[in-house]
Motif scaffolding. Structure first.
Motif, PDB file in Angstrom:
ATOM      1  N   ASN A  55       6.319  -5.720  -2.014  1.00  8.81           N
ATOM      2  CA  ASN A  55       7.374  -5.372  -2.958  1.00  8.81           C
ATOM      3  C   ASN A  55       7.221  -3.945  -3.483  1.00  8.81           C
ATOM      4  N   PHE A  56       6.927  -2.971  -2.608  1.00  7.23           N
ATOM      5  CA  PHE A  56       6.705  -1.597  -3.050  1.00  7.23           C
ATOM      6  C   PHE A  56       7.989  -0.935  -3.517  1.00  7.23           C
ATOM      7  N   ASP A  57       7.915  -0.286  -4.662  1.00  4.43           N
ATOM      8  CA  ASP A  57       8.909   0.648  -5.170  1.00  4.43           C
ATOM      9  C   ASP A  57       8.201   1.991  -5.349  1.00  4.43           C
ATOM     10  N   ASP A  58       8.953   3.052  -5.606  1.00  3.70           N
ATOM     11  CA  ASP A  58       8.352   4.354  -5.857  1.00  3.70           C
ATOM     12  C   ASP A  58       7.259   4.244  -6.915  1.00  3.70           C
ATOM     13  N   ASN A  59       6.119   4.863  -6.630  1.00  2.78           N
ATOM     14  CA  ASN A  59       4.951   4.962  -7.512  1.00  2.78           C
ATOM     15  C   ASN A  59       4.147   3.679  -7.679  1.00  2.78           C
TER      16      ASN A  59
END
Length: 192
Positions: A55-59
């Motif tokens: 579930n990667f999002d920016d940062n």
């Protein structure tokens, strides 16, 4: 004297999610990692694909504490020094493709390239020979977004080698850039 060298992962950070700003709003990155290690004797071992984070999002950062052992390779005490170790890293934003199957195809190409390098090292040359194949032949037909192959090497100069008296190297990073995304992997080496 150490008899093994390990490549360990401390964290993976999403600098910029894949797909550009519109795709980023529609979903998150499911990041998987795989690759291979090349021992000083030229033995090439696969690292089975594993999910880093779904579930990667920016940062976002996935930390491993303790560090995740990516691969350990033998460090024989006999023969010529320095001893060279090569690591190939394949990162993918996994969708519905066969990332594991693509890794197998890449591994066979790597084994062929390693066979053309003189025993005892120079694995960077083999990895450089394989990189265009990965880009042109495998990534182009994958249903997963596989980033360009990244590689790191370690030359152990002698049997008593340590980093400032320690069996663990300072941390370093490698960046994966592709598919309008950037991921940073932080790693170290450990002798045992």
């Amino acid at each position: 004297m150490a008899s093994n060298v390990s490549f360990r992962i401390h964290q993976v950070k999403c600098i910029d999610e894949t797909g550009g700003w519109l795709a980023e709003k529609a979903g998150n990155d499911e990041i998987w990692l795989s690759g291979f290690g090349i021992s000083p004797s030229g033995e090439t071992r696969k690292v089975e694909p594993f999910e880093v984070y779904a579930n990667f999002d920016d940062n976002d950062v996935k930390k491993y504490n303790p560090p995740r052992n990516f691969i350990s390779l033998p460090l024989p005490d006999s023969g010529v020094w320095p001893k060279s170790i090569g690591i190939g890293l394949l990162l993918a934003e996994k969708d519905w493709g066969d990332f594991g199957g693509k890794v197998d195809v890449i591994l066979e190409k790597v084994k062929g390239a390693v066979g053309s390098v003189p025993a005892g090292g120079g694995w960077q040359a083999a990895l450089v020979m394989v990189a265009p194949f990965v880009l042109n032949q495998v990534i182009g037909v994958a249903r997963d977004d596989i980033f360009p192959l990244q590689s790191v090497t370690l030359d152990v100069p002698n049997p008593q080698f340590l980093w400032g008296g320690q069996p663990t190297s300072p941390r370093a990073t490698v960046d994966f850039r592709g598919h309008d995304g950037i991921y940073r992997l932080e790693y170290d080496w450990s002798l045992s």
